[in-house]
Design a protein around this motif. Structure first.
Motif, PDB file in Angstrom:
ATOM      1  N   MET A   1       0.881  -1.096  -0.045  1.00  0.00           N
ATOM      2  CA  MET A   1      -0.106  -0.069   0.093  1.00  0.00           C
ATOM      3  C   MET A   1       0.686   1.228   0.106  1.00  0.00           C
ATOM      4  SD  MET A   1      -2.988   1.631   0.134  1.00  0.00           S
ATOM      5  CE  MET A   1      -4.153   0.224   0.724  1.00  0.00           C
ATOM      6  N   VAL A   2       0.457   2.157  -0.755  1.00  0.00           N
ATOM      7  CA  VAL A   2       1.175   3.516  -0.891  1.00  0.00           C
ATOM      8  C   VAL A   2       0.395   4.611  -0.266  1.00  0.00           C
ATOM      9  CG1 VAL A   2       2.223   5.295  -2.257  1.00  0.00           C
ATOM     10  CG2 VAL A   2       2.437   2.913  -2.975  1.00  0.00           C
ATOM     11  N   GLN A   3       0.710   5.137   0.898  1.00  0.00           N
ATOM     12  CA  GLN A   3       0.099   6.170   1.253  1.00  0.00           C
ATOM     13  C   GLN A   3       0.772   7.390   1.480  1.00  0.00           C
ATOM     14  OE1 GLN A   3      -0.520   3.685   5.129  1.00  0.00           O
ATOM     15  NE2 GLN A   3      -2.584   4.263   4.820  1.00  0.00           N
ATOM     16  N   ALA A   4       0.144   8.738   1.628  1.00  0.00           N
ATOM     17  CA  ALA A   4       0.625   9.989   1.664  1.00  0.00           C
ATOM     18  C   ALA A   4       1.017  10.032   3.115  1.00  0.00           C
ATOM     19  CB  ALA A   4      -0.465  10.985   1.344  1.00  0.00           C
ATOM     20  N   ARG A   5       2.085  10.420   3.377  1.00  0.00           N
ATOM     21  CA  ARG A   5       2.689  10.475   4.814  1.00  0.00           C
ATOM     22  C   ARG A   5       1.673  11.553   5.661  1.00  0.00           C
ATOM     23  NH1 ARG A   5       9.010   9.925   5.682  1.00  0.00           N
ATOM     24  NH2 ARG A   5       8.287   9.962   7.793  1.00  0.00           N
ATOM     25  N   ALA A   6       1.787  12.626   5.165  1.00  0.00           N
ATOM     26  CA  ALA A   6       1.134  13.529   5.743  1.00  0.00           C
ATOM     27  C   ALA A   6      -0.314  13.259   6.142  1.00  0.00           C
ATOM     28  CB  ALA A   6       1.072  14.972   4.888  1.00  0.00           C
ATOM     29  N   SER A   7      -1.034  12.759   5.427  1.00  0.00           N
ATOM     30  CA  SER A   7      -2.559  12.651   5.657  1.00  0.00           C
ATOM     31  C   SER A   7      -2.821  11.259   5.849  1.00  0.00           C
ATOM     32  CB  SER A   7      -3.286  13.229   4.541  1.00  0.00           C
ATOM     33  OG  SER A   7      -3.078  12.355   3.334  1.00  0.00           O
ATOM     34  N   GLY A   8      -2.186  10.193   5.557  1.00  0.00           N
ATOM     35  CA  GLY A   8      -2.459   8.841   5.730  1.00  0.00           C
ATOM     36  C   GLY A   8      -3.427   8.404   4.536  1.00  0.00           C
ATOM     37  N   GLU A   9      -3.693   9.254   3.580  1.00  0.00           N
ATOM     38  CA  GLU A   9      -4.718   8.927   2.395  1.00  0.00           C
ATOM     39  C   GLU A   9      -3.831   7.591   1.496  1.00  0.00           C
ATOM     40  OE1 GLU A   9      -7.114  10.698  -1.412  1.00  0.00           O
ATOM     41  OE2 GLU A   9      -5.456  11.853  -0.334  1.00  0.00           O
ATOM     42  N   ALA A  10      -4.800   6.678   1.344  1.00  0.00           N
ATOM     43  CA  ALA A  10      -4.338   5.687   0.193  1.00  0.00           C
ATOM     44  C   ALA A  10      -4.167   6.116  -1.164  1.00  0.00           C
ATOM     45  CB  ALA A  10      -5.079   4.429   0.359  1.00  0.00           C
ATOM     46  N   LEU A  11      -3.092   6.053  -1.784  1.00  0.00           N
ATOM     47  CA  LEU A  11      -2.991   6.609  -2.983  1.00  0.00           C
ATOM     48  C   LEU A  11      -2.812   5.504  -4.235  1.00  0.00           C
ATOM     49  CD1 LEU A  11      -0.065   9.048  -2.148  1.00  0.00           C
ATOM     50  CD2 LEU A  11      -2.373   9.770  -2.064  1.00  0.00           C
ATOM     51  N   GLY A  12      -2.270   4.522  -3.960  1.00  0.00           N
ATOM     52  CA  GLY A  12      -2.069   3.134  -4.928  1.00  0.00           C
ATOM     53  C   GLY A  12      -1.378   2.096  -4.111  1.00  0.00           C
ATOM     54  N   LEU A  13      -1.061   1.027  -5.078  1.00  0.00           N
ATOM     55  CA  LEU A  13      -0.030   0.061  -4.748  1.00  0.00           C
ATOM     56  C   LEU A  13       1.229   0.131  -5.466  1.00  0.00           C
ATOM     57  CD1 LEU A  13      -2.892  -3.018  -5.016  1.00  0.00           C
ATOM     58  CD2 LEU A  13      -2.210  -1.685  -3.129  1.00  0.00           C
ATOM     59  N   CYS A  14       2.265  -0.388  -4.937  1.00  0.00           N
ATOM     60  CA  CYS A  14       3.665  -0.350  -5.479  1.00  0.00           C
ATOM     61  C   CYS A  14       4.396  -1.458  -4.984  1.00  0.00           C
ATOM     62  CB  CYS A  14       4.473   1.027  -5.447  1.00  0.00           C
ATOM     63  SG  CYS A  14       5.780   1.031  -6.533  1.00  0.00           S
ATOM     64  N   GLY A  15       5.430  -2.346  -5.601  1.00  0.00           N
ATOM     65  CA  GLY A  15       6.216  -3.254  -4.955  1.00  0.00           C
ATOM     66  C   GLY A  15       6.662  -4.265  -5.850  1.00  0.00           C
TER      67      GLY A  15
END
Length: 177
Positions: free
Chosen positions: A70-84
């Protein structure tokens, strides 16, 4: 429970959790852009999203020590996408995979997350080679891969009969950062 894997200035990458992340996975995997560029993963509802997380990323963490995160914005915690990283039977080395919801495109998140995954794969995991597959008409993803240092290697036809481009990066030639 999910654990943090990587962090960048703006992003946090963590393991997926069936209960916590199924609604986001359902939204992402049923988005028309995901279906067009990546394909149908059979996710239709929250139960199938939980199955996808359990049988895909979580099984990969256990078997390979990596998977899609899971990729999240550090500031808000909002889920943005997947990466790996994905270990496919059809490829000789792990490949980098990513997908972001369209509302988060064109902000540099894919480049930032993928660069962190590339550095983790070639550094901490000591993978000698990193691959990526992309649809030939996905110009934005091709730009991301080339920015990361991956280079076009060849076109191949996958098990579904689709022509895809294979990109590769050897650890010795990898840029960092």
């Amino acid at each position: 429970m999910s654990r943090d894997v990587l962090a960048t200035d703006r992003l946090r990458l963590r393991e997926l959790d069936e209960r916590r992340d199924s609604a986001f996975v359902l939204e992402l995997l049923t988005d028309p852009s995901f279906l067009r560029h990546i394909g149908d993963r059979g996710v239709r509802d929250l139960d199938s999203a939980r199955d996808y997380i359990r049988n895909g990323p979580r099984a990969s963490y256990a078997q390979h020590g990596f998977g899609l995160w899971m990729v999240q914005a550090r500031a808000s915690g909002e889920a943005l996408g997947l990466c790996g990283l994905l270990q496919r039977d059809s490829l000789p080395a792990p490949d980098i995979g990513y997908a972001f919801l369209p509302r988060h495109w064109s902000r540099g998140y894919a480049r930032e997350a993928c660069a962190a995954v590339r550095d983790h794969a070639l550094g901490a995991l000591k993978l000698p080679r990193l691959l990526a597959i992309v649809a030939p008409d996905n110009a934005a993803s091709i730009r991301v891969l080339e920015h990361l240092g991956l280079r076009f290697e060849r076109t191949f036809v996958n098990e579904a009969g689709e022509a895809l481009h294979l990109y590769a990066l050897d650890a010795a030639a990898a840029p960092r950062g």
